[in-house]
Design a protein around this motif. Structure first.
Motif, PDB file in Angstrom:
ATOM      1  N   THR A  44      20.001  91.670  81.175  1.00 31.93           N
ATOM      2  CA  THR A  44      19.903  93.033  81.678  1.00 31.93           C
ATOM      3  C   THR A  44      20.807  93.203  82.883  1.00 31.93           C
ATOM      4  N   PRO A  45      21.932  93.861  82.700  1.00 34.08           N
ATOM      5  CA  PRO A  45      22.813  94.063  83.851  1.00 34.08           C
ATOM      6  C   PRO A  45      22.198  95.104  84.788  1.00 34.08           C
ATOM      7  N   THR A  46      22.411  94.914  86.087  1.00 33.78           N
ATOM      8  CA  THR A  46      21.831  95.821  87.067  1.00 33.78           C
ATOM      9  C   THR A  46      22.688  97.051  87.264  1.00 33.78           C
ATOM     10  N   LYS A  47      23.951  96.934  87.102  1.00 38.16           N
ATOM     11  CA  LYS A  47      24.838  98.066  87.323  1.00 38.16           C
ATOM     12  C   LYS A  47      25.766  98.181  86.122  1.00 38.16           C
ATOM     13  N   GLN A  48      25.864  99.376  85.574  1.00 39.22           N
ATOM     14  CA  GLN A  48      26.739  99.571  84.413  1.00 39.22           C
ATOM     15  C   GLN A  48      28.015 100.244  84.879  1.00 39.22           C
ATOM     16  N   ALA A  49      29.088  99.866  84.194  1.00 39.93           N
ATOM     17  CA  ALA A  49      30.375 100.455  84.544  1.00 39.93           C
ATOM     18  C   ALA A  49      30.484 101.819  83.908  1.00 39.93           C
ATOM     19  N   LYS A  50      31.017 102.757  84.631  1.00 36.87           N
ATOM     20  CA  LYS A  50      31.209 104.099  84.086  1.00 36.87           C
ATOM     21  C   LYS A  50      32.527 104.131  83.338  1.00 36.87           C
ATOM     22  N   PHE A  51      32.495 104.857  82.197  1.00 36.31           N
ATOM     23  CA  PHE A  51      33.704 104.946  81.379  1.00 36.31           C
ATOM     24  C   PHE A  51      34.504 106.140  81.860  1.00 36.31           C
ATOM     25  N   LYS A  52      35.742 105.868  82.179  1.00 39.66           N
ATOM     26  CA  LYS A  52      36.626 106.954  82.581  1.00 39.66           C
ATOM     27  C   LYS A  52      37.623 107.181  81.455  1.00 39.66           C
ATOM     28  N   PRO A  53      37.673 108.376  80.928  1.00 38.68           N
ATOM     29  CA  PRO A  53      38.629 108.620  79.849  1.00 38.68           C
ATOM     30  C   PRO A  53      40.047 108.481  80.373  1.00 38.68           C
ATOM     31  N   SER A  54      40.874 107.953  79.536  1.00 32.79           N
ATOM     32  CA  SER A  54      42.266 107.769  79.945  1.00 32.79           C
ATOM     33  C   SER A  54      42.962 109.118  79.932  1.00 32.79           C
ATOM     34  N   LEU A  55      43.989 109.224  80.649  1.00 28.94           N
ATOM     35  CA  LEU A  55      44.676 110.496  80.804  1.00 28.94           C
ATOM     36  C   LEU A  55      45.597 110.815  79.627  1.00 28.94           C
ATOM     37  N   ASP A  56      45.889 109.832  78.773  1.00 26.08           N
ATOM     38  CA  ASP A  56      46.812 110.094  77.685  1.00 26.08           C
ATOM     39  C   ASP A  56      46.129 110.664  76.447  1.00 26.08           C
ATOM     40  N   THR A  57      44.805 110.887  76.407  1.00 22.92           N
ATOM     41  CA  THR A  57      44.167 111.527  75.251  1.00 22.92           C
ATOM     42  C   THR A  57      44.278 113.030  75.418  1.00 22.92           C
ATOM     43  N   ALA A  58      44.650 113.695  74.340  1.00 23.79           N
ATOM     44  CA  ALA A  58      44.855 115.140  74.398  1.00 23.79           C
ATOM     45  C   ALA A  58      43.508 115.840  74.339  1.00 23.79           C
ATOM     46  N   PRO A  59      43.366 116.966  74.938  1.00 23.77           N
ATOM     47  CA  PRO A  59      42.107 117.702  74.859  1.00 23.77           C
ATOM     48  C   PRO A  59      41.928 118.267  73.448  1.00 23.77           C
ATOM     49  N   VAL A  60      40.671 118.437  73.034  1.00 23.57           N
ATOM     50  CA  VAL A  60      40.361 118.921  71.684  1.00 23.57           C
ATOM     51  C   VAL A  60      40.622 120.421  71.642  1.00 23.57           C
ATOM     52  N   PRO A  61      41.408 120.866  70.652  1.00 23.28           N
ATOM     53  CA  PRO A  61      41.668 122.310  70.578  1.00 23.28           C
ATOM     54  C   PRO A  61      40.381 123.055  70.199  1.00 23.28           C
ATOM     55  N   PRO A  62      40.221 124.283  70.678  1.00 30.89           N
ATOM     56  CA  PRO A  62      38.971 125.018  70.411  1.00 30.89           C
ATOM     57  C   PRO A  62      38.796 125.390  68.945  1.00 30.89           C
ATOM     58  N   TRP A  63      39.849 125.565  68.194  1.00 26.76           N
ATOM     59  CA  TRP A  63      39.729 125.947  66.780  1.00 26.76           C
ATOM     60  C   TRP A  63      39.213 124.790  65.931  1.00 26.76           C
ATOM     61  N   LEU A  64      39.296 123.563  66.415  1.00 26.26           N
ATOM     62  CA  LEU A  64      38.853 122.404  65.640  1.00 26.26           C
ATOM     63  C   LEU A  64      37.337 122.443  65.411  1.00 26.26           C
ATOM     64  N   HIS A  65      36.574 122.814  66.441  1.00 23.43           N
ATOM     65  CA  HIS A  65      35.122 122.903  66.276  1.00 23.43           C
ATOM     66  C   HIS A  65      34.761 123.993  65.271  1.00 23.43           C
ATOM     67  N   ARG A  66      35.444 125.133  65.358  1.00 25.60           N
ATOM     68  CA  ARG A  66      35.174 126.206  64.385  1.00 25.60           C
ATOM     69  C   ARG A  66      35.553 125.769  62.973  1.00 25.60           C
ATOM     70  N   SER A  67      36.638 125.062  62.828  1.00 27.81           N
ATOM     71  CA  SER A  67      37.065 124.595  61.498  1.00 27.81           C
ATOM     72  C   SER A  67      36.048 123.615  60.915  1.00 27.81           C
ATOM     73  N   ILE A  68      35.585 122.707  61.756  1.00 27.96           N
ATOM     74  CA  ILE A  68      34.585 121.739  61.282  1.00 27.96           C
ATOM     75  C   ILE A  68      33.302 122.466  60.895  1.00 27.96           C
ATOM     76  N   MET A  69      32.900 123.456  61.705  1.00 33.83           N
ATOM     77  CA  MET A  69      31.698 124.227  61.373  1.00 33.83           C
ATOM     78  C   MET A  69      31.897 124.983  60.058  1.00 33.83           C
ATOM     79  N   MET A  70      33.075 125.544  59.848  1.00 33.36           N
ATOM     80  CA  MET A  70      33.367 126.251  58.597  1.00 33.36           C
ATOM     81  C   MET A  70      33.327 125.286  57.412  1.00 33.36           C
TER      82      MET A  70
END
Length: 182
Positions: A44-70
């Motif tokens: 049981t670790p006492t302190k967990q490392a926080k995950f920091k997203p790397s800067l080279d991942t592109a943000p998810v476009p807003p139409w992608l969620h609508r497309s998946i929902m469709m």
């Protein structure tokens, strides 16, 4: 080349001094005093490392969620149409099954009628055979009666000749016999 060198620098493990100046590097220190405490608390670790997203991942476009929902809605509609089509197939199958049962009953009735007709035809054949044998027997009896009648006719023809001969014989006998006196 400069970009590949910086990627190599990010990929390799940071050294002792290098991690303190890098903002992506977190120095995690464990506060254990002896080895027994390390063994007990390893699971049981006492302190967990926080995950920091790397800067080279592109943000998810807003139409992608609508497309998946469709796509999910389209998948749900396809699933519902499959259910409706299956229900229609089951209803049609039930109707055809009922029609097949009535057709089977009608076919059974027709087959029974054909069987009865065949039995009647067989009995008619037997009756016709009996009638034909009766006709043949009657023909034979008539032929015998005709032959008897012809033989009787032949005898009748000879009877007249026999009667005339008997008359002549009687006449000769009468002439030859003396006459009684009175």
């Amino acid at each position: 080349m400069h970009a590949s060198a910086s990627q190599d620098k990010n990929r390799r493990k940071p050294g002792h001094n290098e991690g303190a100046h890098n903002p992506d590097y977190e120095n995690i220190t464990l506060a254990f005093r002896n080895k027994d405490q390390i063994k007990l608390s390893q699971s049981t670790p006492t302190k967990q490392a926080k995950f920091k997203p790397s800067l080279d991942t592109a943000p998810v476009p807003p139409w992608l969620h609508r497309s998946i929902m469709m796509l999910y809605v389209l998948l749900a509609l396809i699933f519902l149409s499959c259910i409706v089509l299956s229900a229609l197939v089951l209803v049609k199958n039930s109707q055809m099954s009922k029609e097949l049962w009535t057709l089977k009953a009608e076919l059974s009735n027709v087959s029974n009628a054909v069987w009865n007709i065949q039995e009647l035809q067989n009995s008619q054949k037997d009756i016709w055979k009996a009638v034909q044998s009766g006709i043949n027997e009657a023909k034979n009896k008539i032929a015998m009666a005709i032959s008897n009648i012809q033989s009787g006719n032949d005898k009748l023809k000879t009877v007249t000749a026999d009667i005339t001969q008997i008359k002549r014989t009687l006449e000769t006998l009468e002439k030859a016999q003396p006459k009684p006196s009175k």
